[in-house]
Design a protein around this motif. Structure first.
Motif, PDB file in Angstrom:
ATOM      1  N   GLY A 221       0.814  -1.207   0.000  1.00 30.07           N
ATOM      2  CA  GLY A 221       0.000   0.000   0.000  1.00 30.07           C
ATOM      3  C   GLY A 221       0.849   1.259   0.000  1.00 30.07           C
ATOM      4  N   THR A 222       1.955   1.219   0.746  1.00 26.98           N
ATOM      5  CA  THR A 222       2.874   2.356   0.783  1.00 26.98           C
ATOM      6  C   THR A 222       3.428   2.631  -0.609  1.00 26.98           C
ATOM      7  OG1 THR A 222       3.483   1.846   3.075  1.00 26.98           O
ATOM      8  CG2 THR A 222       5.021   3.213   1.818  1.00 26.98           C
ATOM      9  N   ARG A 223       3.886   1.574  -1.277  1.00 29.38           N
ATOM     10  CA  ARG A 223       4.444   1.741  -2.624  1.00 29.38           C
ATOM     11  C   ARG A 223       3.384   2.253  -3.600  1.00 29.38           C
ATOM     12  NH1 ARG A 223       7.169  -3.372  -5.340  1.00 29.38           N
ATOM     13  NH2 ARG A 223       5.012  -4.043  -5.234  1.00 29.38           N
ATOM     14  N   ARG A 224       2.172   1.763  -3.454  1.00 27.17           N
ATOM     15  CA  ARG A 224       1.089   2.188  -4.349  1.00 27.17           C
ATOM     16  C   ARG A 224       0.831   3.694  -4.229  1.00 27.17           C
ATOM     17  NH1 ARG A 224      -4.726  -0.982  -4.875  1.00 27.17           N
ATOM     18  NH2 ARG A 224      -5.507   0.240  -6.633  1.00 27.17           N
ATOM     19  N   VAL A 225       0.799   4.210  -3.010  1.00 26.12           N
ATOM     20  CA  VAL A 225       0.602   5.645  -2.789  1.00 26.12           C
ATOM     21  C   VAL A 225       1.760   6.438  -3.389  1.00 26.12           C
ATOM     22  CG1 VAL A 225       0.487   7.458  -1.027  1.00 26.12           C
ATOM     23  CG2 VAL A 225      -0.820   5.348  -0.718  1.00 26.12           C
ATOM     24  N   LEU A 226       2.980   5.966  -3.157  1.00 23.17           N
ATOM     25  CA  LEU A 226       4.165   6.677  -3.653  1.00 23.17           C
ATOM     26  C   LEU A 226       4.226   6.704  -5.181  1.00 23.17           C
ATOM     27  CD1 LEU A 226       6.802   5.293  -1.121  1.00 23.17           C
ATOM     28  CD2 LEU A 226       5.769   7.573  -1.129  1.00 23.17           C
ATOM     29  N   ARG A 227       3.592   5.744  -5.832  1.00 26.05           N
ATOM     30  CA  ARG A 227       3.570   5.715  -7.302  1.00 26.05           C
ATOM     31  C   ARG A 227       2.539   6.678  -7.886  1.00 26.05           C
ATOM     32  NH1 ARG A 227       5.664   0.902 -10.063  1.00 26.05           N
ATOM     33  NH2 ARG A 227       6.734  -0.407  -8.565  1.00 26.05           N
ATOM     34  N   VAL A 228       1.647   7.191  -7.051  1.00 20.63           N
ATOM     35  CA  VAL A 228       0.574   8.076  -7.538  1.00 20.63           C
ATOM     36  C   VAL A 228       0.837   9.540  -7.194  1.00 20.63           C
ATOM     37  CG1 VAL A 228      -1.895   8.616  -7.319  1.00 20.63           C
ATOM     38  CG2 VAL A 228      -1.149   6.228  -7.449  1.00 20.63           C
ATOM     39  N   TYR A 229       1.334   9.807  -5.977  1.00 23.04           N
ATOM     40  CA  TYR A 229       1.452  11.181  -5.490  1.00 23.04           C
ATOM     41  C   TYR A 229       2.911  11.638  -5.370  1.00 23.04           C
ATOM     42  CZ  TYR A 229      -3.443  10.769  -4.048  1.00 23.04           C
ATOM     43  OH  TYR A 229      -4.809  10.600  -4.020  1.00 23.04           O
ATOM     44  N   PRO A 230       3.153  12.937  -5.539  1.00 24.59           N
ATOM     45  CA  PRO A 230       4.489  13.494  -5.275  1.00 24.59           C
ATOM     46  C   PRO A 230       4.634  13.833  -3.790  1.00 24.59           C
ATOM     47  CG  PRO A 230       3.070  15.228  -6.093  1.00 24.59           C
ATOM     48  CD  PRO A 230       2.238  13.962  -6.088  1.00 24.59           C
ATOM     49  N   TRP A 231       5.857  14.101  -3.373  1.00 24.10           N
ATOM     50  CA  TRP A 231       6.087  14.557  -2.007  1.00 24.10           C
ATOM     51  C   TRP A 231       5.648  16.014  -1.864  1.00 24.10           C
ATOM     52  CZ3 TRP A 231       6.569  11.217   1.565  1.00 24.10           C
ATOM     53  CH2 TRP A 231       7.352  10.073   1.427  1.00 24.10           C
ATOM     54  N   GLN A 232       4.997  16.315  -0.763  1.00 22.85           N
ATOM     55  CA  GLN A 232       4.751  17.697  -0.343  1.00 22.85           C
ATOM     56  C   GLN A 232       5.772  17.950   0.762  1.00 22.85           C
ATOM     57  OE1 GLN A 232       0.606  18.486   0.679  1.00 22.85           O
ATOM     58  NE2 GLN A 232       0.013  16.700  -0.522  1.00 22.85           N
ATOM     59  N   LEU A 233       6.712  18.812   0.492  1.00 22.16           N
ATOM     60  CA  LEU A 233       7.841  18.984   1.399  1.00 22.16           C
ATOM     61  C   LEU A 233       7.542  19.972   2.518  1.00 22.16           C
ATOM     62  CD1 LEU A 233      10.706  19.145  -1.244  1.00 22.16           C
ATOM     63  CD2 LEU A 233       9.590  17.139  -0.262  1.00 22.16           C
ATOM     64  N   ASP A 234       7.730  19.517   3.749  1.00 23.94           N
ATOM     65  CA  ASP A 234       7.660  20.370   4.944  1.00 23.94           C
ATOM     66  C   ASP A 234       6.357  21.148   5.110  1.00 23.94           C
ATOM     67  OD1 ASP A 234      10.288  19.581   5.614  1.00 23.94           O
ATOM     68  OD2 ASP A 234      11.094  21.062   4.226  1.00 23.94           O
ATOM     69  N   LEU A 235       5.255  20.627   4.571  1.00 26.13           N
ATOM     70  CA  LEU A 235       3.955  21.268   4.768  1.00 26.13           C
ATOM     71  C   LEU A 235       3.166  20.600   5.892  1.00 26.13           C
ATOM     72  CD1 LEU A 235       2.772  21.778   1.064  1.00 26.13           C
ATOM     73  CD2 LEU A 235       3.643  23.504   2.633  1.00 26.13           C
TER      74      LEU A 235
ATOM     75  N   PRO B  66     -13.766  15.052  -8.774  1.00 28.77           N
ATOM     76  CA  PRO B  66     -13.642  13.744  -9.436  1.00 28.77           C
ATOM     77  C   PRO B  66     -12.188  13.358  -9.709  1.00 28.77           C
ATOM     78  CG  PRO B  66     -15.389  15.033 -10.462  1.00 28.77           C
ATOM     79  CD  PRO B  66     -14.689  15.944  -9.498  1.00 28.77           C
ATOM     80  N   GLU B  67     -11.345  14.343 -10.054  1.00 27.49           N
ATOM     81  CA  GLU B  67      -9.931  14.056 -10.323  1.00 27.49           C
ATOM     82  C   GLU B  67      -9.217  13.574  -9.057  1.00 27.49           C
ATOM     83  OE1 GLU B  67     -11.389  17.054 -10.987  1.00 27.49           O
ATOM     84  OE2 GLU B  67     -11.641  16.824 -13.169  1.00 27.49           O
ATOM     85  N   ALA B  68      -9.504  14.228  -7.934  1.00 27.71           N
ATOM     86  CA  ALA B  68      -8.881  13.838  -6.663  1.00 27.71           C
ATOM     87  C   ALA B  68      -9.352  12.456  -6.240  1.00 27.71           C
ATOM     88  CB  ALA B  68      -9.202  14.858  -5.579  1.00 27.71           C
ATOM     89  N   ARG B  69     -10.619  12.158  -6.461  1.00 27.01           N
ATOM     90  CA  ARG B  69     -11.133  10.828  -6.124  1.00 27.01           C
ATOM     91  C   ARG B  69     -10.505   9.756  -7.006  1.00 27.01           C
ATOM     92  NH1 ARG B  69     -17.270  11.167  -6.597  1.00 27.01           N
ATOM     93  NH2 ARG B  69     -17.182   9.008  -5.928  1.00 27.01           N
ATOM     94  N   ALA B  70     -10.305  10.073  -8.284  1.00 28.05           N
ATOM     95  CA  ALA B  70      -9.684   9.105  -9.195  1.00 28.05           C
ATOM     96  C   ALA B  70      -8.246   8.800  -8.762  1.00 28.05           C
ATOM     97  CB  ALA B  70      -9.705   9.639 -10.627  1.00 28.05           C
ATOM     98  N   ARG B  71      -7.514   9.820  -8.345  1.00 23.62           N
ATOM     99  CA  ARG B  71      -6.143   9.602  -7.873  1.00 23.62           C
ATOM    100  C   ARG B  71      -6.132   8.789  -6.586  1.00 23.62           C
ATOM    101  NH1 ARG B  71      -2.313  14.706  -7.712  1.00 23.62           N
ATOM    102  NH2 ARG B  71      -0.691  13.152  -7.940  1.00 23.62           N
ATOM    103  N   ALA B  72      -7.064   9.108  -5.682  1.00 19.20           N
ATOM    104  CA  ALA B  72      -7.130   8.362  -4.414  1.00 19.20           C
ATOM    105  C   ALA B  72      -7.482   6.899  -4.678  1.00 19.20           C
ATOM    106  CB  ALA B  72      -8.161   8.997  -3.491  1.00 19.20           C
ATOM    107  N   ARG B  73      -8.364   6.657  -5.631  1.00 19.37           N
ATOM    108  CA  ARG B  73      -8.724   5.280  -5.995  1.00 19.37           C
ATOM    109  C   ARG B  73      -7.493   4.548  -6.547  1.00 19.37           C
ATOM    110  NH1 ARG B  73     -12.639   6.254  -9.298  1.00 19.37           N
ATOM    111  NH2 ARG B  73     -14.389   5.886  -7.892  1.00 19.37           N
ATOM    112  N   ALA B  74      -6.726   5.236  -7.400  1.00 16.84           N
ATOM    113  CA  ALA B  74      -5.502   4.640  -7.972  1.00 16.84           C
ATOM    114  C   ALA B  74      -4.485   4.312  -6.891  1.00 16.84           C
ATOM    115  CB  ALA B  74      -4.900   5.585  -8.998  1.00 16.84           C
ATOM    116  N   ALA B  75      -4.515   5.083  -5.774  1.00 21.17           N
ATOM    117  CA  ALA B  75      -3.600   4.845  -4.668  1.00 21.17           C
ATOM    118  C   ALA B  75      -4.081   3.768  -3.706  1.00 21.17           C
ATOM    119  CB  ALA B  75      -3.350   6.146  -3.900  1.00 21.17           C
ATOM    120  N   GLY B  76      -5.320   3.266  -3.935  1.00 16.22           N
ATOM    121  CA  GLY B  76      -5.828   2.165  -3.116  1.00 16.22           C
ATOM    122  C   GLY B  76      -6.881   2.548  -2.101  1.00 16.22           C
ATOM    123  N   ALA B  77      -7.368   3.787  -2.144  1.00 11.02           N
ATOM    124  CA  ALA B  77      -8.398   4.219  -1.180  1.00 11.02           C
ATOM    125  C   ALA B  77      -9.797   3.859  -1.656  1.00 11.02           C
ATOM    126  CB  ALA B  77      -8.304   5.727  -0.966  1.00 11.02           C
TER     127      ALA B  77
END
Length: 199
Positions: A75-89, A183-194
């Motif tokens: 699951g960790t790898r799946r999320v990392l393959r979909v989203y970029p890092w948000q640094l120090d936020l 819808p775009e955010a939901r599609a990305r979250a679905r791709a990440a396994g949510a």
């Protein structure tokens, strides 16, 4: 250099491999501990069983935590393959119940924030994220994901990867979050396994 996804960063892949090796080693150690416990029970007087039974219960609990930690690697790898890092936020806080809270800006309404939790269960008190935050060593973190669903938190580098999620994003007994999410955010979250529900 900012990568399109966190997984494209070689340092992230190295951090994931390091995390995987550590968690697999912890699981192996917990499995090897059982034959050692059995040997100790057989080789000691019967009255010592009163002492060995609590040791077995604690060992089984830590073995269960190790299995969950290894299972979360995919699951960790799946999320990392979909989203970029948000640094120090991401703001990191220690809660009274012994858990750690990650406060992340809402991707579509940055003026608002969303909280995700980690820890608070028996046996998680010695995890890096609980100890480091409680001692004040860590106050900010990197985040990859959508805090309304799930994400991966890391110390800058990245190091100490941990998968965090909202309950409704993983628990089939709860209704998935739909309100206030494009819808775009939901599609990305679905791709990440949510779990995001039907359109």
């Amino acid at each position: 250099m900012q990568y399109k996804t966190a997984w494209e960063d070689p340092a992230t892949r190295q951090a994931w491999r390091r995390t995987a090796m550590f968690r697999c080693a912890a699981l192996l150690a917990s499995l090897v501990a059982f034959p050692a416990w059995l040997f100790a029970v057989v080789m000691t007087p019967a009255w010592l069983l009163v002492l060995w039974l609590p040791v077995l219960c604690v060992g089984l609990w830590y073995a269960l935590l190790a299995i969950v930690a290894v299972a979360s690697l995919a699951g960790t790898r799946r999320v990392l393959r979909v989203y970029p890092w948000q640094l120090d936020l991401t703001e990191v806080r220690s809660k009274k119940n012994g858990s750690t809270q990650f406060v992340v800006p809402n991707p579509e309404r940055p003026e608002k924030s969303v909280s995700l939790g980690y820890g608070g269960m028996i046996g998680t008190g010695q995890h890096f994220w609980v100890r480091a935050v409680k001692s004040g060593k860590v106050t900010a973190a990197w985040f990859a994901g959508d805090p309304r669903y799930l994400g991966v938190v890391a110390t800058p580098g990245p190091r100490h990867l941990v998968l965090v999620a909202q309950r409704e994003a993983t628990d089939s007994r709860m209704s998935p979050r739909k309100r206030g999410v494009s819808p775009e955010a939901r599609a990305r979250a679905r791709a990440a396994g949510a779990r995001v529900g039907g359109d």
